[in-house]
Design a protein around this motif. Structure first.
Motif, mmCIF file in Angstrom:
data_model
loop_
_atom_site.group_PDB
_atom_site.id
_atom_site.type_symbol
_atom_site.label_atom_id
_atom_site.label_comp_id
_atom_site.label_asym_id
_atom_site.label_seq_id
_atom_site.Cartn_x
_atom_site.Cartn_y
_atom_site.Cartn_z
ATOM 1 N N GLY A 146 -139.833 -15.082 -50.274
ATOM 2 C CA GLY A 146 -140.249 -14.361 -51.468
ATOM 3 C C GLY A 146 -140.079 -15.143 -52.742
ATOM 4 N N LEU A 147 -139.200 -16.166 -52.730
ATOM 5 C CA LEU A 147 -138.934 -16.976 -53.920
ATOM 6 C C LEU A 147 -138.944 -18.440 -53.512
ATOM 7 N N ALA A 205 -135.884 -13.048 -53.558
ATOM 8 C CA ALA A 205 -135.562 -14.024 -52.511
ATOM 9 C C ALA A 205 -135.231 -13.341 -51.188
ATOM 10 N N SER A 206 -134.759 -12.104 -51.241
ATOM 11 C CA SER A 206 -134.342 -11.415 -50.011
ATOM 12 C C SER A 206 -135.459 -10.559 -49.415
ATOM 13 N N PHE A 215 -142.937 -14.988 -55.446
ATOM 14 C CA PHE A 215 -142.805 -15.590 -56.774
ATOM 15 C C PHE A 215 -142.528 -17.071 -56.614
ATOM 16 N N VAL A 216 -143.318 -17.898 -57.297
ATOM 17 C CA VAL A 216 -143.177 -19.349 -57.223
ATOM 18 C C VAL A 216 -143.017 -19.895 -58.634
ATOM 19 N N LEU A 217 -141.973 -20.680 -58.848
ATOM 20 C CA LEU A 217 -141.785 -21.402 -60.113
ATOM 21 C C LEU A 217 -142.115 -22.862 -59.856
ATOM 22 N N SER A 218 -143.090 -23.377 -60.587
ATOM 23 C CA SER A 218 -143.557 -24.739 -60.365
ATOM 24 C C SER A 218 -143.564 -25.500 -61.679
ATOM 25 N N GLY A 219 -143.120 -26.747 -61.658
ATOM 26 C CA GLY A 219 -143.140 -27.540 -62.879
ATOM 27 C C GLY A 219 -142.572 -28.925 -62.656
ATOM 28 N N ASP A 220 -142.568 -29.682 -63.731
ATOM 29 C CA ASP A 220 -142.053 -31.045 -63.722
ATOM 30 C C ASP A 220 -140.643 -31.028 -64.301
ATOM 31 N N PRO A 221 -139.621 -31.259 -63.502
ATOM 32 C CA PRO A 221 -138.243 -31.175 -64.017
ATOM 33 C C PRO A 221 -137.883 -32.268 -65.003
ATOM 34 N N ASN A 222 -138.751 -33.267 -65.194
ATOM 35 C CA ASN A 222 -138.439 -34.365 -66.099
ATOM 36 C C ASN A 222 -138.853 -34.104 -67.538
ATOM 37 N N PRO A 264 -135.910 -22.056 -51.252
ATOM 38 C CA PRO A 264 -136.516 -23.321 -50.827
ATOM 39 C C PRO A 264 -137.118 -24.077 -52.011
ATOM 40 N N HIS A 265 -136.967 -25.379 -51.986
ATOM 41 C CA HIS A 265 -137.494 -26.237 -53.051
ATOM 42 C C HIS A 265 -138.440 -27.256 -52.424
ATOM 43 N N ILE A 266 -139.710 -27.165 -52.768
ATOM 44 C CA ILE A 266 -140.733 -28.076 -52.252
ATOM 45 C C ILE A 266 -140.995 -29.144 -53.304
ATOM 46 N N VAL A 267 -140.749 -30.396 -52.960
ATOM 47 C CA VAL A 267 -140.971 -31.518 -53.869
ATOM 48 C C VAL A 267 -142.299 -32.174 -53.514
#
Length: 769
Positions: A394-395, A361-362, A497-504, A525-528
């Motif tokens: 970066g994250l 992230a830094s 690094f990107v973590l992507s998914g459905d939180p439900n 940052p969180h992209i919805v």
């Protein structure tokens, strides 16, 4: 395998983990730790009859607990086709020029061992003086040298503004063709015969079955016999053994010398309780819950037992925000803060993961400069927003449904257009195929397991890090904390690094809640996504995600409700739908239709449904260890991984499967624990996969197992058609509206947040045992 005596219920086994971690857990028993003598299966899953198997990690190994198989064949030690198979060495080296290859399981275990060694080295290095910039290399080292030159006056700062632009990074290399060789699961190293013999003698003396000699020797090592004689409760370290069984064994060995407050017993109990909590997804437990569970196990002084377990190094104690002793007593002048107890394996994984995420992230400081050159034209607004966020950080976290998978695909395409080595990893082979179709570039799509094992993706550089510049992980909720830690440790500085998914959807079958903790910590940052899933199924699933079970218009019968009165009718209607109605009405073959039900046991669980579906779709005697050619099966090469496949044949070596185009050989002595029929699966086994048609079966006895994430996951597996065999009456809308995901106790959110940003409630609500 012979069951332990004294009529006690076996402890958590491979099959239990699937039902307990996510699917069949009884919501009326919210305890993270079981009561004495409590059944370990879910509300709709019956108790198993064997002990032993893989160590309980909370991962989705339920599919690996095979059906009780009768008949001869591969499982009976005789070649069912009357032909000698290839030798073990020859099989492993097939297609590789005689050089044995590590299986995915072996490679992943090796990566985890390397991670733990790296963590220990890092901790040791922290105590030594470090010369500033001594470990930098490449662009970072050049930048540091430039700064020092300006500070010393050797060069003018203006000279560096006129420096030529950096050379574009090389494009990702295209992977060459790889010969397909039969994949074989890792064989555990057998214990020495003398060690097994010594353990067998101790077990016989204590009245325990000799069949446990091998597992005990494997867990306790070369001195297993002596260790077990001195501390009989070490038997609890063997998967499947419960406290009451270990107590009986200890009484037979020690007689009047042992008692309920014996330090050896209490330490083993604390460790066993935390292992059981990990099966349910927790990486730690509040000490109060452990003390209460110890009381129920007749421990006379739970506080002393907890302190003893910490002193012996059985568990670690954590107290975030205040200092106190191991029993949870606050220091003078401080408010009470509950102590968390955890096993070192999960503590190391969470700490390593938090450090790695913070490191990534830094990476980038000047967001405006980093976004230069990234093309966001010609993509939807949500995809453009994601691309801009990743260019400057970066994250990044990204959330959305199935349709939102196009946004990470657009990101990878944009990065590759810049010459970056960009890859996207999914949870399953099916997810990889869908991602490759969205990317229109199969070389950029991998699975997480294949990437970690080194059989997919770019491979590793000379430092052991992945040779890439951007990694996007889809199906991020399926990442447990240990696998996530290994993944992040393999990313070099400067990697995006990107973590992507459905939180439900349902969380990982393993311990931890990595994606949920990252979102809750707001550490990046969180992209919805604003891209909704289309059609009646998408509309239905979107409502479930916010706690509403809505009636949706389905002019093409995309969603069909089939009411049933009892479990017998549920099985009958399910077979009818799969074999006749769905193929006739929608042109979807039986191979493209998946049945999903809450648990393995019960009158309409996976066992009953698979038996009925096999009889209709592929009848046969089950001569290959309970299987016939053409049977639809699920293979679990490692905990938490479910690979759909088809039985091809069997020989003296084992059961031959075709797992979505990959030939797999399961050794005959592991067929029972690693392969099961798969016309019907649980919702957790289907995570990360989709089918053209899905039939969700909800018999009356499944009502206690239902919650919103389970329903969301099951309903969203269908692409074109969803049939719901409905026998739970009002339990279905009640579960959607009132029963959210069961919280897990973890430390990752706390570790990711700076102290000033940590809210009062850092952990999930702790269920009472």
């Amino acid at each position: 395998m012979t069951a332990l005596p004294r009529g006690a219920t076996p402890g958590p086994t491979a099959e239990d983990r699937d039902a307990t971690a996510a699917d069949g857990a009884d919501p009326t028993a919210d305890s993270a730790v079981p009561a004495p003598g409590a059944a370990v299966d879910g509300a709709t899953d019956e108790a198993t009859e064997t002990v032993g198997g893989p160590a309980p990690t909370g991962e989705d190994a339920g599919a690996g607990a095979g059906e009780p198989a009768g008949g001869a064949g591969a499982g009976a030690g005789e070649s069912p086709v009357g032909a000698e198979g290839p030798s073990s060495d020859g099989e492993a080296a097939a297609g590789t020029g005689g050089v044995p290859q590590l299986s995915e399981t072996e490679a992943e275990l090796a990566a985890q061992r390397a991670l733990r060694e790296k963590i220990e080295r890092r901790k040791a290095e922290k105590t030594a003086p470090v010369e500033a910039g001594a470990k930098l290399s490449g662009q970072a080292a050049e930048l540091l040298a430039a700064v020092r030159a300006v500070e010393s006056g050797a060069k003018s700062g203006e000279a560096f503004f006129a420096s030529p632009a950096p050379t574009p990074r090389r494009a990702a290399p295209e992977p060459g063709p790889v010969a397909a060789a039969p994949v074989r699961a890792a064989e555990p190293a057998p214990a020495a015969p003398e060690t097994v013999a010594s353990v067998r003698a101790v077990l016989a003396e204590g009245g325990a079955p000799e069949a446990l000699a091998g597992p005990v020797a494997g867990v306790l090592g070369e001195q297993a016999g002596q260790v077990l004689r001195e501390d009989p409760w070490q038997l609890l370290s063997v998967p499947g053994v419960r406290p009451e069984q270990a107590d009986g064994f200890a009484r037979a060995l020690l007689g009047a010398e042992c008692g309920p407050g014996d330090g050896r017993r209490t330490a083993a109990l604390v460790g066993w309780l935390l292992e059981w909590a990990a099966v349910r997804g927790h990486t730690a437990l509040e000490s109060g819950a452990v003390r209460k569970a110890l009381t129920e196990h007749k421990v006379p002084d739970p506080d002393e037992a907890v302190q003893n377990a910490v002193a012996e190094g059985v568990v670690l104690a954590f107290q975030d925000g205040a200092q106190g002793d191991a029993a949870g007593e606050p220091a003078e002048g401080e408010s009470p803060v509950e102590v968390l107890l955890g096993l070192d394996r999960y503590a190391l994984a969470e700490e390593s993961l938090s450090e790695g995420l913070a490191r990534l992230a830094s990476t980038f400081d000047n967001g405006a400069a980093e976004t230069a050159g990234w093309d966001v034209g010609g993509v939807p607004p949500s995809a453009a927003e994601l691309i801009r966020a990743v260019a400057a950080n970066g994250l990044v976290a990204h959330s959305g449904g199935e349709a939102a998978r196009a946004e990470p695909a657009a990101l990878v395409a944009a990065a590759r257009g810049l010459g970056l080595r960009a890859y996207a990893a999914s949870h399953s082979a099916d997810g990889r195929r869908r991602l490759a179709a969205a990317l229109d570039d199969a070389s950029a799509s991998v699975t997480v397991s294949g990437l970690l094992a080194g059989v997919e993706g770019p491979g590793r550089d000379e430092d052991g890090a992945f040779a890439l510049d951007l990694l996007v992980v889809l199906d991020a909720p399926q990442l447990d904390v240990e696998r996530a830690a290994v993944l992040v440790e393999s990313l070099a500085d400067g990697t995006r690094f990107v973590l992507s998914g459905d939180p439900n959807v349902l969380p990982s079958a393993g311990a931890g809640r990595v994606f949920a903790d990252l979102l809750a910590s707001r550490a990046c940052p969180h992209i919805v996504s604003r891209t909704p899933d289309p059609g009646p199924i998408g509309e239905l699933v979107s409502g479930v995600g916010i706690g509403e079970l809505n009636q949706v218009g389905a002019p093409g019968r995309e969603v069909v409700i089939v009411p049933v009165r009892d479990a017998g009718e549920a099985v009958h209607r399910t077979v009818q739908l799969v074999a006749d109605s769905v193929p006739r009405a929608f042109g979807v073959s039986t191979a493209q239709t998946q049945v999903i039900t809450p648990g393995h046991g019960g009158s309409a669980g996976t066992r009953a449904l698979n038996a009925a579906l096999k009889q209709r779709l592929n009848p046969g005697p089950g001569r290959f260890g309970g299987f016939d050619p053409g049977d639809r099966v699920a293979h679990v090469p490692a905990p938490g991984r479910t690979l759909p496949g088809t039985v091809v044949s069997a020989d003296a070596v084992g059961l031959h499967l075709d797992c979505e185009g990959t030939p797999v050989v399961v050794p005959k002595d592991r067929v029972e624990t690693e392969v099961r029929h798969a016309w019907a699966l649980t919702a957790h086994q289907t995570a990360g996969m989709r089918w053209p048609a899905v039939v969700v079966v909800l018999p009356g006895d499944a009502a206690p197992a239902l919650n919103r994430p389970w329903i969301y996951t099951a309903f969203s597996r269908g692409e074109r058609h969803l049939s719901v065999v409905h026998g739970v009456d009002q339990a279905l809308p009640r579960a959607v509206a009132e029963i959210p995901d069961r919280p897990r106790t973890t430390r990752l959110r706390t570790l990711l947040q700076p102290p000033a940003a940590q809210p009062d409630e850092q952990r999930g609500e702790q269920p009472a045992p």
